[in-house]
Design a protein around this motif. Structure first.
Motif, PDB file in Angstrom:
ATOM      1  N   MET A  74      -5.061  -3.804  -2.016  1.00 31.82           N
ATOM      2  CA  MET A  74      -3.800  -3.921  -1.292  1.00 31.82           C
ATOM      3  C   MET A  74      -3.202  -2.553  -0.970  1.00 31.82           C
ATOM      4  SD  MET A  74      -1.545  -5.575   0.264  1.00 31.82           S
ATOM      5  CE  MET A  74      -1.901  -7.299  -0.029  1.00 31.82           C
ATOM      6  N   THR A  75      -3.512  -1.537  -1.765  1.00 25.31           N
ATOM      7  CA  THR A  75      -3.071  -0.176  -1.444  1.00 25.31           C
ATOM      8  C   THR A  75      -3.650   0.254  -0.102  1.00 25.31           C
ATOM      9  OG1 THR A  75      -2.933   0.373  -3.802  1.00 25.31           O
ATOM     10  CG2 THR A  75      -3.005   2.217  -2.261  1.00 25.31           C
ATOM     11  N   PHE A  76      -4.917  -0.044   0.099  1.00 25.46           N
ATOM     12  CA  PHE A  76      -5.553   0.244   1.394  1.00 25.46           C
ATOM     13  C   PHE A  76      -4.877  -0.531   2.518  1.00 25.46           C
ATOM     14  CE2 PHE A  76      -8.591  -2.053   4.195  1.00 25.46           C
ATOM     15  CZ  PHE A  76      -8.718  -1.068   5.172  1.00 25.46           C
ATOM     16  N   MET A  77      -4.646  -1.834   2.318  1.00 31.65           N
ATOM     17  CA  MET A  77      -4.080  -2.655   3.382  1.00 31.65           C
ATOM     18  C   MET A  77      -2.658  -2.208   3.722  1.00 31.65           C
ATOM     19  SD  MET A  77      -5.516  -6.494   2.623  1.00 31.65           S
ATOM     20  CE  MET A  77      -5.392  -6.980   4.339  1.00 31.65           C
ATOM     21  N   SER A  78      -1.907  -1.783   2.722  1.00 28.07           N
ATOM     22  CA  SER A  78      -0.546  -1.303   2.971  1.00 28.07           C
ATOM     23  C   SER A  78      -0.571  -0.021   3.812  1.00 28.07           C
ATOM     24  CB  SER A  78       0.171  -1.038   1.643  1.00 28.07           C
ATOM     25  OG  SER A  78       0.293  -2.221   0.888  1.00 28.07           O
ATOM     26  N   ALA A  79      -1.563   0.818   3.570  1.00 32.52           N
ATOM     27  CA  ALA A  79      -1.669   2.071   4.318  1.00 32.52           C
ATOM     28  C   ALA A  79      -2.009   1.831   5.784  1.00 32.52           C
ATOM     29  CB  ALA A  79      -2.728   2.966   3.680  1.00 32.52           C
ATOM     30  N   CYS A  80      -2.513   0.657   6.108  1.00 37.70           N
ATOM     31  CA  CYS A  80      -2.882   0.336   7.494  1.00 37.70           C
ATOM     32  C   CYS A  80      -1.694  -0.164   8.317  1.00 37.70           C
ATOM     33  CB  CYS A  80      -3.978  -0.723   7.512  1.00 37.70           C
ATOM     34  SG  CYS A  80      -5.547  -0.184   6.794  1.00 37.70           S
ATOM     35  N   LEU A  81      -0.568  -0.449   7.666  1.00 36.56           N
ATOM     36  CA  LEU A  81       0.609  -0.931   8.387  1.00 36.56           C
ATOM     37  C   LEU A  81       1.113   0.138   9.346  1.00 36.56           C
ATOM     38  CD1 LEU A  81       2.443  -2.635   5.384  1.00 36.56           C
ATOM     39  CD2 LEU A  81       1.448  -3.828   7.356  1.00 36.56           C
ATOM     40  N   LYS A  82       1.514  -0.272  10.531  1.00 30.71           N
ATOM     41  CA  LYS A  82       1.937   0.677  11.567  1.00 30.71           C
ATOM     42  C   LYS A  82       3.439   0.886  11.588  1.00 30.71           C
ATOM     43  CE  LYS A  82      -2.346   0.826  12.926  1.00 30.71           C
ATOM     44  NZ  LYS A  82      -3.188   1.988  12.569  1.00 30.71           N
ATOM     45  N   ASN A  83       4.193  -0.190  11.430  1.00 32.32           N
ATOM     46  CA  ASN A  83       5.646  -0.132  11.546  1.00 32.32           C
ATOM     47  C   ASN A  83       6.272   0.309  10.237  1.00 32.32           C
ATOM     48  OD1 ASN A  83       8.500  -1.182  11.568  1.00 32.32           O
ATOM     49  ND2 ASN A  83       7.885  -1.802  13.634  1.00 32.32           N
ATOM     50  N   GLU A  84       7.285   1.157  10.309  1.00 35.69           N
ATOM     51  CA  GLU A  84       7.942   1.653   9.104  1.00 35.69           C
ATOM     52  C   GLU A  84       8.530   0.526   8.263  1.00 35.69           C
ATOM     53  OE1 GLU A  84       7.902   4.687   7.808  1.00 35.69           O
ATOM     54  OE2 GLU A  84       6.556   5.202   9.460  1.00 35.69           O
ATOM     55  N   ALA A  85       8.877  -0.592   8.902  1.00 27.35           N
ATOM     56  CA  ALA A  85       9.436  -1.739   8.179  1.00 27.35           C
ATOM     57  C   ALA A  85       8.351  -2.741   7.782  1.00 27.35           C
ATOM     58  CB  ALA A  85      10.494  -2.437   9.036  1.00 27.35           C
ATOM     59  N   GLY A  86       7.097  -2.381   7.996  1.00 28.86           N
ATOM     60  CA  GLY A  86       5.999  -3.306   7.747  1.00 28.86           C
ATOM     61  C   GLY A  86       5.825  -3.668   6.277  1.00 28.86           C
ATOM     62  N   GLU A  87       5.455  -4.928   6.040  1.00 29.68           N
ATOM     63  CA  GLU A  87       5.171  -5.421   4.699  1.00 29.68           C
ATOM     64  C   GLU A  87       3.938  -6.310   4.751  1.00 29.68           C
ATOM     65  OE1 GLU A  87       8.617  -7.439   3.261  1.00 29.68           O
ATOM     66  OE2 GLU A  87       9.789  -5.604   3.015  1.00 29.68           O
ATOM     67  N   ILE A  88       3.242  -6.375   3.629  1.00 25.54           N
ATOM     68  CA  ILE A  88       2.040  -7.197   3.563  1.00 25.54           C
ATOM     69  C   ILE A  88       1.910  -7.772   2.165  1.00 25.54           C
ATOM     70  CG2 ILE A  88       0.526  -5.234   2.986  1.00 25.54           C
ATOM     71  CD1 ILE A  88      -1.595  -6.597   4.839  1.00 25.54           C
ATOM     72  N   SER A  89       1.397  -8.983   2.074  1.00 29.37           N
ATOM     73  CA  SER A  89       1.223  -9.609   0.764  1.00 29.37           C
ATOM     74  C   SER A  89      -0.056 -10.425   0.748  1.00 29.37           C
ATOM     75  CB  SER A  89       2.421 -10.504   0.429  1.00 29.37           C
ATOM     76  OG  SER A  89       2.524 -11.567   1.347  1.00 29.37           O
ATOM     77  N   LEU A  90      -0.575 -10.632  -0.453  1.00 27.87           N
ATOM     78  CA  LEU A  90      -1.772 -11.448  -0.610  1.00 27.87           C
ATOM     79  C   LEU A  90      -1.566 -12.461  -1.717  1.00 27.87           C
ATOM     80  CD1 LEU A  90      -3.767 -10.888  -3.338  1.00 27.87           C
ATOM     81  CD2 LEU A  90      -3.957  -8.680  -2.223  1.00 27.87           C
ATOM     82  N   SER A  91      -2.247 -13.571  -1.569  1.00 32.60           N
ATOM     83  CA  SER A  91      -2.348 -14.574  -2.627  1.00 32.60           C
ATOM     84  C   SER A  91      -3.812 -14.914  -2.781  1.00 32.60           C
ATOM     85  CB  SER A  91      -1.542 -15.828  -2.267  1.00 32.60           C
ATOM     86  OG  SER A  91      -1.753 -16.848  -3.235  1.00 32.60           O
ATOM     87  N   LEU A  92      -4.357 -14.575  -3.945  1.00 36.47           N
ATOM     88  CA  LEU A  92      -5.751 -14.866  -4.243  1.00 36.47           C
ATOM     89  C   LEU A  92      -5.756 -16.009  -5.250  1.00 36.47           C
ATOM     90  CD1 LEU A  92      -8.398 -12.077  -4.963  1.00 36.47           C
ATOM     91  CD2 LEU A  92      -8.687 -14.484  -5.498  1.00 36.47           C
ATOM     92  N   GLN A  93      -6.117 -17.184  -4.786  1.00 44.97           N
ATOM     93  CA  GLN A  93      -6.048 -18.384  -5.611  1.00 44.97           C
ATOM     94  C   GLN A  93      -7.426 -18.988  -5.789  1.00 44.97           C
ATOM     95  OE1 GLN A  93      -2.975 -20.637  -3.381  1.00 44.97           O
ATOM     96  NE2 GLN A  93      -1.663 -20.352  -5.162  1.00 44.97           N
ATOM     97  N   GLY A  94      -7.864 -19.036  -7.038  1.00 47.03           N
ATOM     98  CA  GLY A  94      -9.139 -19.642  -7.344  1.00 47.03           C
ATOM     99  C   GLY A  94      -9.008 -20.613  -8.501  1.00 47.03           C
ATOM    100  N   ASP A  95     -10.112 -21.283  -8.820  1.00 46.92           N
ATOM    101  CA  ASP A  95     -10.085 -22.232  -9.931  1.00 46.92           C
ATOM    102  C   ASP A  95     -10.604 -21.605 -11.228  1.00 46.92           C
ATOM    103  OD1 ASP A  95     -12.748 -21.993  -9.306  1.00 46.92           O
ATOM    104  OD2 ASP A  95     -13.076 -24.118  -8.871  1.00 46.92           O
TER     105      ASP A  95
END
Length: 280
Positions: free
Chosen positions: A49-70
């Motif tokens: 997620m550190t990598f994915m956050s660095a890819c955000l373009k807009n200064e107000a950009g946010e990103i989240s993930l949900s990894l759901q398994g059994d």
């Protein structure tokens, strides 16, 4: 201290991201009191997620993930923003098992990216049948964003379960990359890049392995930082309305809120209610 680097390699045809996420993962382990197994899989998700956050373009950009398994770990949730402030949690903090045991056989990875425009982008993929966190992210990029992306994360823990190194290395070919470059990237040993990152740091690793000039680096600082606070949560409580808030305090002795991201408990009493609604 700057711990994330982005640049272009292979004649400008491929984006490279290197990040030493040791302190980020270390803080997550400490806050959530994670077992070594939970720390390992959660640390890999934080690093990706550190990598994915660095890819955000807009200064107000946010990103989240949900990894759901059994698997044994239950849900893993991580979020970040353009400022590279990361936070997250794993549902089961004391698990014992290998990476795949934590994830399980069946599940999904969902990404919500808000670039500050009209509406957030939501993408998802099923967890691949083999592999772990890295393969899940590669599958997401292949299925949801149609971008060939090669991700390698790693977390080293000592005998006490403390993080001694964590990092992520990513190669992402640009749309105009030629076939020769694509073949080179596909066979590239990213794990060996992480081994050098561990000892040399991001800038020296980029120079040695990819012959990149320092002038084309984008170097930034990523940290583990939750955005909760008493002041912020008081604003949330206002939305309940005075009657409901005072009823909760009367019935339960206090209004209690638990932040999963930083494992912090907050309590609000009658005095807090009086400050929120001073004219009642």
């Amino acid at each position: 201290m700057k711990n994330l680097l982005r640049t272009l390699v292979f004649d400008g045809q491929v984006s490279l991201t290197l990040a030493d996420t040791t302190e980020i993962v270390r803080e997550g382990i400490k806050l959530h009191k994670l077992s070594p197994s939970a720390a390992f899989v959660f640390g890999k998700a934080l690093s990706a997620m550190t990598f994915m956050s660095a890819c955000l373009k807009n200064e107000a950009g946010e990103i989240s993930l949900s990894l759901q398994g059994d698997g044994l770990g239950g849900e893993i949730a991580v979020s970040g923003n353009r400022a590279l402030r990361l936070r997250g949690y794993i549902h089961n903090t004391d698990i014992v098992g290998k990476e795949r045991d934590c994830l399980g056989e069946n599940g999904s990875l969902t990404i919500i990216r808000d670039d500050g425009y009209n509406r957030p982008f939501v993408g998802a993929c099923a967890l691949p049948k083999t592999g772990g966190v890295d393969e899940a992210f590669e599958e997401y990029y292949r299925i949801s964003e149609q971008l060939p992306t090669y991700i390698k994360t790693h977390v080293d823990l000592d005998e006490n379960g403390d993080c001694v190194f964590a990092g992520v290395a990513v190669l992402q070919p640009l749309p105009f990359a030629d076939e020769k470059t694509l073949e080179k990237v596909e066979s590239f040993n990213l794990f060996s890049v992480l081994e050098e990152l561990k000892t040399l740091g991001a800038e020296e690793t980029a120079r040695r392995r990819f012959d990149v000039s320092k002038e084309v680096f984008e170097s930034r600082t990523a940290v583990y930082k939750c955005n909760c606070s008493r002041r912020y949560l008081l604003r949330v409580l206002v939305s309940l309305g005075e009657e409901q808030l005072r009823e909760i305090i009367k019935d339960e002795g206090a209004a209690r809120i638990h932040c999963h991201y930083c494992n912090t408990d907050y309590e609000f009493n009658e005095e807090d209610a009086d400050k929120l609604f001073p004219h009642s």
